[in-house]
Design an enzyme around this catalytic site. Structure first.
Site, PDB file in Angstrom:
ATOM      1  N   LYS A 208       0.834  -1.211   0.000  1.00 56.91           N
ATOM      2  CA  LYS A 208       0.000   0.000   0.000  1.00 56.91           C
ATOM      3  C   LYS A 208       0.868   1.260   0.000  1.00 56.91           C
ATOM      4  CE  LYS A 208      -3.777  -2.336   2.429  1.00 56.91           C
ATOM      5  NZ  LYS A 208      -4.267  -2.675   3.785  1.00 56.91           N
ATOM      6  N   GLY A 305     -13.329  -4.284   4.791  1.00 59.69           N
ATOM      7  CA  GLY A 305     -14.713  -4.689   5.034  1.00 59.69           C
ATOM      8  C   GLY A 305     -15.547  -4.476   3.780  1.00 59.69           C
TER       9      GLY A 305
HETATM   10  N1  LIG Z   1     -11.942  -7.888   2.008  1.00 60.05           N
HETATM   11  C1  LIG Z   1     -11.653  -6.615   2.202  1.00 60.05           C
HETATM   12  O1  LIG Z   1     -12.076  -5.980   3.177  1.00 60.05           O
HETATM   13  C2  LIG Z   1     -10.786  -5.879   1.192  1.00 60.05           C
HETATM   14  C3  LIG Z   1     -10.460  -4.521   1.408  1.00 60.05           C
HETATM   15  C4  LIG Z   1      -9.702  -3.830   0.452  1.00 60.05           C
HETATM   16  C5  LIG Z   1      -9.248  -4.497  -0.664  1.00 60.05           C
HETATM   17  N2  LIG Z   1      -9.538  -5.828  -0.824  1.00 60.05           N
HETATM   18  C6  LIG Z   1      -9.051  -6.516  -2.019  1.00 60.05           C
HETATM   19  O2  LIG Z   1     -10.162  -6.937  -2.806  1.00 60.05           O
HETATM   20  C7  LIG Z   1      -9.848  -8.139  -3.484  1.00 60.05           C
HETATM   21  C8  LIG Z   1     -10.905  -9.203  -3.152  1.00 60.05           C
HETATM   22  O3  LIG Z   1     -10.903  -9.428  -1.764  1.00 60.05           O
HETATM   23  P1  LIG Z   1     -12.066 -10.319  -1.084  1.00 60.05           P
HETATM   24  O4  LIG Z   1     -11.830 -10.209   0.386  1.00 60.05           O
HETATM   25  O5  LIG Z   1     -13.386  -9.943  -1.638  1.00 60.05           O
HETATM   26  O6  LIG Z   1     -11.659 -11.787  -1.588  1.00 60.05           O
HETATM   27  P2  LIG Z   1     -12.485 -13.161  -1.426  1.00 60.05           P
HETATM   28  O7  LIG Z   1     -13.575 -12.992  -0.429  1.00 60.05           O
HETATM   29  O8  LIG Z   1     -11.477 -14.229  -1.229  1.00 60.05           O
HETATM   30  O9  LIG Z   1     -13.173 -13.348  -2.869  1.00 60.05           O
HETATM   31  C9  LIG Z   1     -12.446 -13.669  -4.018  1.00 60.05           C
HETATM   32  C10 LIG Z   1     -13.439 -13.941  -5.151  1.00 60.05           C
HETATM   33  O10 LIG Z   1     -12.698 -14.074  -6.361  1.00 60.05           O
HETATM   34  C11 LIG Z   1     -13.026 -15.320  -6.985  1.00 60.05           C
HETATM   35  N3  LIG Z   1     -11.782 -15.851  -7.562  1.00 60.05           N
HETATM   36  C12 LIG Z   1     -10.583 -15.993  -6.957  1.00 60.05           C
HETATM   37  N4  LIG Z   1      -9.691 -16.530  -7.820  1.00 60.05           N
HETATM   38  C13 LIG Z   1     -10.350 -16.741  -8.977  1.00 60.05           C
HETATM   39  C14 LIG Z   1      -9.997 -17.280 -10.221  1.00 60.05           C
HETATM   40  N5  LIG Z   1      -8.771 -17.721 -10.473  1.00 60.05           N
HETATM   41  N6  LIG Z   1     -10.939 -17.345 -11.202  1.00 60.05           N
HETATM   42  C15 LIG Z   1     -12.192 -16.892 -10.974  1.00 60.05           C
HETATM   43  N7  LIG Z   1     -12.610 -16.369  -9.796  1.00 60.05           N
HETATM   44  C16 LIG Z   1     -11.696 -16.295  -8.812  1.00 60.05           C
HETATM   45  C17 LIG Z   1     -13.545 -16.227  -5.886  1.00 60.05           C
HETATM   46  O11 LIG Z   1     -14.396 -17.196  -6.474  1.00 60.05           O
HETATM   47  P3  LIG Z   1     -15.160 -18.315  -5.584  1.00 60.05           P
HETATM   48  O12 LIG Z   1     -16.190 -17.536  -4.800  1.00 60.05           O
HETATM   49  O13 LIG Z   1     -15.786 -19.234  -6.579  1.00 60.05           O
HETATM   50  O14 LIG Z   1     -14.097 -18.936  -4.730  1.00 60.05           O
HETATM   51  C18 LIG Z   1     -14.256 -15.219  -4.977  1.00 60.05           C
HETATM   52  O15 LIG Z   1     -15.571 -15.011  -5.418  1.00 60.05           O
HETATM   53  C19 LIG Z   1      -8.423  -8.491  -3.054  1.00 60.05           C
HETATM   54  O16 LIG Z   1      -7.503  -7.957  -3.994  1.00 60.05           O
HETATM   55  C20 LIG Z   1      -8.259  -7.776  -1.724  1.00 60.05           C
HETATM   56  O17 LIG Z   1      -6.920  -7.479  -1.406  1.00 60.05           O
HETATM   57  C21 LIG Z   1     -10.311  -6.527   0.068  1.00 60.05           C
END
Ligand SMILES: NC(=O)c1ccc[n+]([C@@H]2O[C@H](COP(=O)([O-])OP(=O)(O)OC[C@H]3O[C@@H](n4cnc5c(N)ncnc54)[C@H](OP(=O)(O)O)[C@@H]3O)[C@@H](O)[C@H]2O)c1
Length: 434
Positions: A208, A305
């Site tokens: 970051k 979140g």
């Molecule tokens: N969570 C937070 O609070 C937050 C905050 C800021 C930034 N971020 C960023 O946002 C991004 C997503 O975070 P998240 O927490 O939402 O992740 P997550 O809950 O793990 O969700 C990932 C999603 O991507 C899909 N996915 C992963 N690999 C894939 C692939 N190879 N082909 C197709 N689909 C794929 C997964 O599919 P399935 O559902 O089928 O497994 C899932 O739906 C990351 O870059 C993270 O660093 C997250």
């Protein structure tokens, strides 16, 4: 790109963030179309496994496991990548940009490692890549550095940009729990992942900081340019001594410009207890920017979140939809140049005050020996606390704070201290940020 009458979105990822983004885009009463002046439709959603139960009901046929359904569809104008990880996310982003799609991503890893390259690719294709959610979740720091604060020379950025570590440090400070216990609580609340390495070792914060510094100084810094220390070495007594000395311990991500060079560092540091950043607790994030014109500006809010991150992602979708077709080619962003701007200053040049905790033999003359080593390194002592004598082991704990000293001299002195027969352990060394 000429402005399409309707804007279609391809969403990659339907996890924590993707579900929030999909729900917001599908809301019938959503103000997005009003704000952008054109209907904005969610057209396809990519996941790994279409058979998994989901927290959201999507219209039939919207879900796919085939990325080409989004990448090869010329009617999808904006690609929203919220899958995470480098591979295949980065490849999909490149394909999307090359196909003339705007890209919105929350992916700090991809942006820290390849942001400038992706921005250049976007420019070549007269589109844009937007990444507000990659730093600070719902805090609008990326856009502010690119736009609202662009008239400033940025003197420094200091931030608490990893909610997991801040939660752990807050628990250790308030409850005097051990690092291991605070980490396990963070995992229990879902604030820390099963493998917490990226958060607790400062890697997430270094990604970051790389993004923020590259925007602030318009130079392509690499995350390897960030000197990085994690929080796992902290022990409950460090919090006790810090409090006694009038400080809080926070994991800080710092970029500061000094004499034409920028130093980038992530480490746990002592901060005066009355400092605004010292009061940022739990999973909250905050970033303090010091600009030549705006002075000190503080951004504070939820760094992660579903809802806060959705706010940033959908905000970028709205910006992309507004810009689509509105800008002349080549004017999409001000860009980060690979070798433009200030150079990187090595950590050894850092001038800082230090907190040093030593486990020593409870013998007369120990303090004189320690003072001699520090004096040889031109390190002057500000305060000394001696406490916690353990008669059974004959050990005593000494905490020293120094006046401003050079990092390289301090590291040399620490090695010399560790070699003294009277010093049983250099238990911890932390920098003091004023
Ligand atoms: N969570 C937070 O609070 C937050 C905050 C800021 C930034 N971020 C960023 O946002 C991004 C997503 O975070 P998240 O927490 O939402 O992740 P997550 O809950 O793990 O969700 C990932 C999603 O991507 C899909 N996915 C992963 N690999 C894939 C692939 N190879 N082909 C197709 N689909 C794929 C997964 O599919 P399935 O559902 O089928 O497994 C899932 O739906 C990351 O870059 C993270 O660093 C997250």
């Amino acid at each position: 790109m000429t402005a399409p009458p309707e804007i279609n979105i391809g969403l990659m990822g339907l996890g924590v963030v993707g579900t929030g983004v999909a729900a917001t885009l599908l809301r019938r009463e959503s103000p997005i179309s009003d704000v952008t002046g054109r209907p904005v439709n969610l057209k396809k959603v990519l996941v790994r496994d279409v058979s998994l139960p989901r927290d959201i009901d999507l219209p039939p046929g919207m879900l796919t496991a085939n990325a080409e359904d989004i990448l090869a569809d010329p009617d999808i104008h904006i690609l929203v990548e919220v899958m995470g990880g480098s591979d295949p996310a980065e490849g999909y982003i490149k394909q999307g940009l090359a196909a003339g799609k705007y890209v919105v991503t929350a992916n700090k890893e991809v942006m820290a490692k390849s942001g400038p390259e992706l921005m250049a690719l976007a420019r070549e294709n007269d589109v844009q890549i937007l990444f507000e959610a990659s730093v600070g979740g719902g805090i609008p720091i990326v856009g502010c550095l690119m736009n609202e604060l662009a008239a400033n020379e940025i003197r420094s950025i200091r931030g608490i940009i990893n909610g997991t570590t801040n939660y752990i440090l807050t628990r250790m400070a308030n409850e005097r729990t051990s690092f291991e216990q605070a980490l396990s609580e963070a995992q229990g609340h879902g604030y820390a992942e099963a493998d917490p390495t990226n958060d607790i070792e400062g890697i997430d914060a270094s990604y970051k900081l790389t993004i923020l510094a590259s925007l602030a100084y318009r130079r392509a810094f690499r995350h390897q340019d960030v000197y990085c220390e994690g929080i796992s070495k902290l022990e409950p007594q460090d919090f006790r001594y810090a409090q006694e000395l009038g400080y809080a311990i926070k994991s800080l991500a710092i970029a500061n410009l000094d004499d034409g060079a920028v130093q980038l560092r992530v480490y746990p540091a002592l901060l005066p207890a009355e400092h605004m950043l010292a009061k940022v607790d739990g999973v909250y994030n905050a970033v303090e920017v010091h600009g030549s014109l705006c002075g000190q500006v503080l951004f504070h809010g939820m760094g992660a979140g579903r809802e806060p991150t959705t706010s940033a992602v959908v905000g970028d979708v709205i910006e992309a939809a507004r810009k689509m077709g509105a800008l002349p080619p080549g004017m999409q962003d001000r860009g980060i140049k690979p070798a433009n701007g200030p150079s990187v200053r090595p950590i050894g040049d850092l001038l800082s005050r230090y907190y040093i905790r030593l486990d020593v033999a409870d013998n007369p003359g120990v303090l004189a020996q320690i003072a001699q080593v520090l004096g040889d390194g031109q390190i002057s002592i500000a305060t000394v606390i001696q406490k916690d004598i353990q008669p059974e082991t004959g050990s005593a704990e000494i905490v020293i704070t120094t006046h401003p000293s050079r990092e390289a001299s301090v590291q040399q002195a620490l090695q010399a201290l560790a070699g003294l027969s009277q010093v049983r352990r250099v238990s911890n060394t932390l920098r003091i940020e004023e």
